[in-house]
Design a protein around this motif. Structure first.
Motif, PDB file in Angstrom:
ATOM      1  N   LEU A   1       0.832  -1.211   0.000  1.00 41.62           N
ATOM      2  CA  LEU A   1       0.000   0.000   0.000  1.00 41.62           C
ATOM      3  C   LEU A   1       0.864   1.257   0.000  1.00 41.62           C
ATOM      4  CD1 LEU A   1      -2.739  -1.216   2.478  1.00 41.62           C
ATOM      5  CD2 LEU A   1      -3.143  -0.523   0.107  1.00 41.62           C
ATOM      6  N   GLU A   2       1.937   1.243   0.786  1.00 44.29           N
ATOM      7  CA  GLU A   2       2.853   2.391   0.822  1.00 44.29           C
ATOM      8  C   GLU A   2       3.466   2.618  -0.560  1.00 44.29           C
ATOM      9  OE1 GLU A   2       5.528   1.161   3.904  1.00 44.29           O
ATOM     10  OE2 GLU A   2       4.365   2.136   5.505  1.00 44.29           O
ATOM     11  N   LEU A   3       3.868   1.522  -1.206  1.00 44.58           N
ATOM     12  CA  LEU A   3       4.493   1.619  -2.521  1.00 44.58           C
ATOM     13  C   LEU A   3       3.485   2.095  -3.568  1.00 44.58           C
ATOM     14  CD1 LEU A   3       6.993   1.216  -4.242  1.00 44.58           C
ATOM     15  CD2 LEU A   3       6.412  -1.216  -4.441  1.00 44.58           C
ATOM     16  N   THR A   4       2.269   1.555  -3.520  1.00 44.74           N
ATOM     17  CA  THR A   4       1.233   1.959  -4.473  1.00 44.74           C
ATOM     18  C   THR A   4       0.949   3.449  -4.364  1.00 44.74           C
ATOM     19  OG1 THR A   4       0.210  -0.242  -4.412  1.00 44.74           O
ATOM     20  CG2 THR A   4      -1.169   1.578  -5.187  1.00 44.74           C
ATOM     21  N   LYS A   5       0.871   3.950  -3.144  1.00 43.95           N
ATOM     22  CA  LYS A   5       0.645   5.389  -2.932  1.00 43.95           C
ATOM     23  C   LYS A   5       1.810   6.204  -3.493  1.00 43.95           C
ATOM     24  CE  LYS A   5      -0.576   6.836   1.183  1.00 43.95           C
ATOM     25  NZ  LYS A   5      -1.580   7.902   0.929  1.00 43.95           N
TER      26      LYS A   5
ATOM     27  N   LEU B   1     -16.894  -1.165   3.042  1.00 40.43           N
ATOM     28  CA  LEU B   1     -15.527  -0.713   3.301  1.00 40.43           C
ATOM     29  C   LEU B   1     -15.558   0.284   4.458  1.00 40.43           C
ATOM     30  CD1 LEU B   1     -14.277  -0.227  -0.365  1.00 40.43           C
ATOM     31  CD2 LEU B   1     -13.994  -2.218   1.126  1.00 40.43           C
ATOM     32  N   PRO B   2     -14.944  -0.052   5.599  1.00 38.39           N
ATOM     33  CA  PRO B   2     -15.022   0.798   6.798  1.00 38.39           C
ATOM     34  C   PRO B   2     -14.550   2.232   6.564  1.00 38.39           C
ATOM     35  CG  PRO B   2     -14.070  -1.334   7.335  1.00 38.39           C
ATOM     36  CD  PRO B   2     -14.153  -1.269   5.848  1.00 38.39           C
ATOM     37  N   SER B   3     -13.561   2.402   5.683  1.00 35.44           N
ATOM     38  CA  SER B   3     -13.015   3.747   5.428  1.00 35.44           C
ATOM     39  C   SER B   3     -13.700   4.437   4.254  1.00 35.44           C
ATOM     40  CB  SER B   3     -11.504   3.659   5.154  1.00 35.44           C
ATOM     41  OG  SER B   3     -10.835   2.992   6.203  1.00 35.44           O
ATOM     42  N   GLY B   4     -14.740   3.798   3.685  1.00 32.42           N
ATOM     43  CA  GLY B   4     -15.417   4.378   2.534  1.00 32.42           C
ATOM     44  C   GLY B   4     -14.609   4.194   1.265  1.00 32.42           C
ATOM     45  N   THR B   5     -15.121   4.704   0.160  1.00 31.10           N
ATOM     46  CA  THR B   5     -14.433   4.566  -1.124  1.00 31.10           C
ATOM     47  C   THR B   5     -13.768   5.864  -1.584  1.00 31.10           C
ATOM     48  OG1 THR B   5     -16.417   5.177  -2.376  1.00 31.10           O
ATOM     49  CG2 THR B   5     -16.111   2.829  -1.888  1.00 31.10           C
ATOM     50  N   GLY B   6     -14.162   6.969  -0.960  1.00 28.56           N
ATOM     51  CA  GLY B   6     -13.635   8.262  -1.398  1.00 28.56           C
ATOM     52  C   GLY B   6     -14.307   8.758  -2.660  1.00 28.56           C
TER      53      GLY B   6
ATOM     54  N   GLY C   1     -10.380   2.522  -2.200  1.00 24.68           N
ATOM     55  CA  GLY C   1     -10.149   3.875  -1.702  1.00 24.68           C
ATOM     56  C   GLY C   1      -9.358   4.717  -2.687  1.00 24.68           C
ATOM     57  N   LYS C   2      -8.829   5.809  -2.200  1.00 25.80           N
ATOM     58  CA  LYS C   2      -8.063   6.743  -3.022  1.00 25.80           C
ATOM     59  C   LYS C   2      -6.628   6.833  -2.507  1.00 25.80           C
ATOM     60  CE  LYS C   2     -11.528   8.323  -5.605  1.00 25.80           C
ATOM     61  NZ  LYS C   2     -11.536   8.276  -7.076  1.00 25.80           N
ATOM     62  N   VAL C   3      -5.715   7.266  -3.374  1.00 25.71           N
ATOM     63  CA  VAL C   3      -4.319   7.384  -2.940  1.00 25.71           C
ATOM     64  C   VAL C   3      -4.153   8.445  -1.854  1.00 25.71           C
ATOM     65  CG1 VAL C   3      -3.300   6.508  -5.062  1.00 25.71           C
ATOM     66  CG2 VAL C   3      -3.748   8.942  -4.847  1.00 25.71           C
ATOM     67  N   SER C   4      -5.136   9.332  -1.733  1.00 21.29           N
ATOM     68  CA  SER C   4      -5.075  10.348  -0.678  1.00 21.29           C
ATOM     69  C   SER C   4      -5.409   9.763   0.690  1.00 21.29           C
ATOM     70  CB  SER C   4      -6.043  11.496  -0.985  1.00 21.29           C
ATOM     71  OG  SER C   4      -7.376  11.009  -1.090  1.00 21.29           O
ATOM     72  N   PHE C   5      -5.969   8.540   0.727  1.00 18.92           N
ATOM     73  CA  PHE C   5      -6.257   7.873   2.002  1.00 18.92           C
ATOM     74  C   PHE C   5      -4.942   7.549   2.702  1.00 18.92           C
ATOM     75  CE2 PHE C   5     -10.683   5.708   1.375  1.00 18.92           C
ATOM     76  CZ  PHE C   5     -11.201   6.878   0.867  1.00 18.92           C
ATOM     77  N   SER C   6      -4.996   7.434   4.014  1.00 17.34           N
ATOM     78  CA  SER C   6      -3.824   6.969   4.754  1.00 17.34           C
ATOM     79  C   SER C   6      -3.628   5.479   4.481  1.00 17.34           C
ATOM     80  CB  SER C   6      -4.025   7.182   6.258  1.00 17.34           C
ATOM     81  OG  SER C   6      -5.059   6.325   6.745  1.00 17.34           O
ATOM     82  N   VAL C   7      -2.415   4.997   4.705  1.00 15.82           N
ATOM     83  CA  VAL C   7      -2.146   3.567   4.544  1.00 15.82           C
ATOM     84  C   VAL C   7      -3.054   2.763   5.479  1.00 15.82           C
ATOM     85  CG1 VAL C   7      -0.428   1.748   4.910  1.00 15.82           C
ATOM     86  CG2 VAL C   7       0.232   3.871   3.765  1.00 15.82           C
ATOM     87  N   GLU C   8      -3.273   3.297   6.689  1.00 16.64           N
ATOM     88  CA  GLU C   8      -4.111   2.600   7.673  1.00 16.64           C
ATOM     89  C   GLU C   8      -5.540   2.453   7.164  1.00 16.64           C
ATOM     90  OE1 GLU C   8      -0.533   4.045   9.392  1.00 16.64           O
ATOM     91  OE2 GLU C   8      -2.114   5.200   8.385  1.00 16.64           O
TER      92      GLU C   8
ATOM     93  N   LEU D   1      -6.594   2.495   4.021  1.00 22.38           N
ATOM     94  CA  LEU D   1      -6.611   1.555   2.899  1.00 22.38           C
ATOM     95  C   LEU D   1      -6.458   0.113   3.382  1.00 22.38           C
ATOM     96  CD1 LEU D   1      -4.366   3.525   0.371  1.00 22.38           C
ATOM     97  CD2 LEU D   1      -6.796   2.996   0.057  1.00 22.38           C
ATOM     98  N   GLU D   2      -5.606  -0.068   4.384  1.00 23.49           N
ATOM     99  CA  GLU D   2      -5.398  -1.430   4.883  1.00 23.49           C
ATOM    100  C   GLU D   2      -6.649  -1.952   5.584  1.00 23.49           C
ATOM    101  OE1 GLU D   2      -1.964  -4.158   6.984  1.00 23.49           O
ATOM    102  OE2 GLU D   2      -1.625  -2.021   6.723  1.00 23.49           O
ATOM    103  N   THR D   3      -7.365  -1.081   6.277  1.00 21.08           N
ATOM    104  CA  THR D   3      -8.627  -1.479   6.912  1.00 21.08           C
ATOM    105  C   THR D   3      -9.617  -1.961   5.854  1.00 21.08           C
ATOM    106  OG1 THR D   3      -8.324   0.095   8.724  1.00 21.08           O
ATOM    107  CG2 THR D   3     -10.559  -0.670   8.328  1.00 21.08           C
ATOM    108  N   ASN D   4      -9.688  -1.234   4.744  1.00 21.29           N
ATOM    109  CA  ASN D   4     -10.586  -1.634   3.659  1.00 21.29           C
ATOM    110  C   ASN D   4     -10.126  -2.940   3.005  1.00 21.29           C
ATOM    111  OD1 ASN D   4     -12.272   0.539   4.014  1.00 21.29           O
ATOM    112  ND2 ASN D   4     -11.515   1.703   2.265  1.00 21.29           N
ATOM    113  N   LEU D   5      -8.820  -3.089   2.821  1.00 12.14           N
ATOM    114  CA  LEU D   5      -8.281  -4.315   2.233  1.00 12.14           C
ATOM    115  C   LEU D   5      -8.608  -5.513   3.115  1.00 12.14           C
ATOM    116  CD1 LEU D   5      -6.528  -5.858   0.165  1.00 12.14           C
ATOM    117  CD2 LEU D   5      -4.519  -5.198   1.521  1.00 12.14           C
ATOM    118  N   ARG D   6      -8.420  -5.361   4.433  1.00 10.72           N
ATOM    119  CA  ARG D   6      -8.728  -6.459   5.359  1.00 10.72           C
ATOM    120  C   ARG D   6     -10.205  -6.831   5.293  1.00 10.72           C
ATOM    121  NH1 ARG D   6      -3.779  -8.478   6.475  1.00 10.72           N
ATOM    122  NH2 ARG D   6      -2.413  -6.991   7.486  1.00 10.72           N
ATOM    123  N   ALA D   7     -11.069  -5.802   5.215  1.00 14.96           N
ATOM    124  CA  ALA D   7     -12.514  -6.058   5.151  1.00 14.96           C
ATOM    125  C   ALA D   7     -12.854  -6.862   3.902  1.00 14.96           C
ATOM    126  CB  ALA D   7     -13.284  -4.746   5.175  1.00 14.96           C
TER     127      ALA D   7
END
Length: 235
Positions: free
Chosen positions: A26-30, A64-69, A175-182, A184-190
């Motif tokens: 996720l860090e690299l993708t951002k 997705l807990p963090s939404g999609t943006g 999500g969006k690249v403007s999201f924090s890694v945390e 995005l990771e929450t959404n990935l886990r979900a």
């Protein structure tokens, strides 16, 4: 298709064959996202299923807990009280015969279509238009429901559909690249938890076979499936 200079430059910044932990990926993708707009981060998962078999089609929705943006535009086929309920919940387009007529003209200015069960015979006639675009309401994804208000709220709030393609891959925006890694990771886990829950009983062997991430204009970054949490890869 020729790739742009930014994409080519991004490829030089990492080894495409290397496997990363979810956080590293996720860090690299951002960091590789170089477009002038807020790119979407999408995950592609290769599942160990045979989608040609009806009992191995994997399809559903995940919140997705963090939404999609993304500002999701929702169209609702409903009449009477249900139509008002959909409007009150924030639906962008609500109608019945009039909405069907607009769709037949090619006006599909929405991302999700929801319908009450009583209007499905009418909606079914729009299958040749809605089906190829993945917009056909379906009970399995919660888009055919009497509780349209709740459905509208959920899709507006970050609920997304997923389904296997003919190769057994699932592509989902997380999500969006403007999201924090945390976030995005929450959404990935979900998503991974949901895919694991939806694993067909008839699927044999390794289920989560390959996982990669990419931003809209960026290259794919591979996740090491051996570095997922134990519950993500449980049988």
């Amino acid at each position: 298709m020729a790739k742009g200079k930014k994409y080519t430059d991004a490829l030089k910044r990492f080894d495409r064959d290397q496997l990363f932990s979810p956080t590293e990926a996720l860090e690299l993708t951002k960091s590789l996202a170089a477009a002038s707009f807020d790119e979407t981060v999408e995950v592609a998962v290769r599942l160990g299923v045979d989608p040609r078999k009806a009992d191995q089609m994997v399809r559903g929705t995940v919140a997705l807990p963090s939404g999609t943006g993304k500002d999701v535009r929702v169209a609702v086929f409903a009449a009477g009280e249900a139509a008002q309920e959909a409007r009150d919940a924030g639906a962008d387009v609500v109608g019945a015969d009039d909405l069907a007529a607009e769709i037949e003209k090619g006006n599909l200015n929405f991302d999700v279509a929801i319908a009450t069960p009583d209007l499905m015979p009418m909606v079914g006639r729009l299958g040749r238009v809605l089906g190829p675009r993945g917009l056909m309401p379906n009970p399995k994804t919660g888009t055919v429901t009497q509780d349209v208000g709740r459905a509208v709220s959920e899709f507006k709030g970050g609920k997304v559909e997923y389904r296997t393609d003919r190769y057994g891959n699932v592509h989902v925006p997380i999500g969006k690249v403007s999201f924090s890694v945390e976030a995005l990771e929450t959404n990935l886990r979900a998503l991974l938890d949901e895919l694991q829950r939806a694993k067909p009983a008839s699927a044999k062997g390794r289920y989560l076979r390959k996982i990669s991430l990419a931003s809209t204009m960026g290259p794919g970054v591979k996740i090491d499936t051996n570095r997922l949490r134990p519950q993500d890869t449980a049988a």
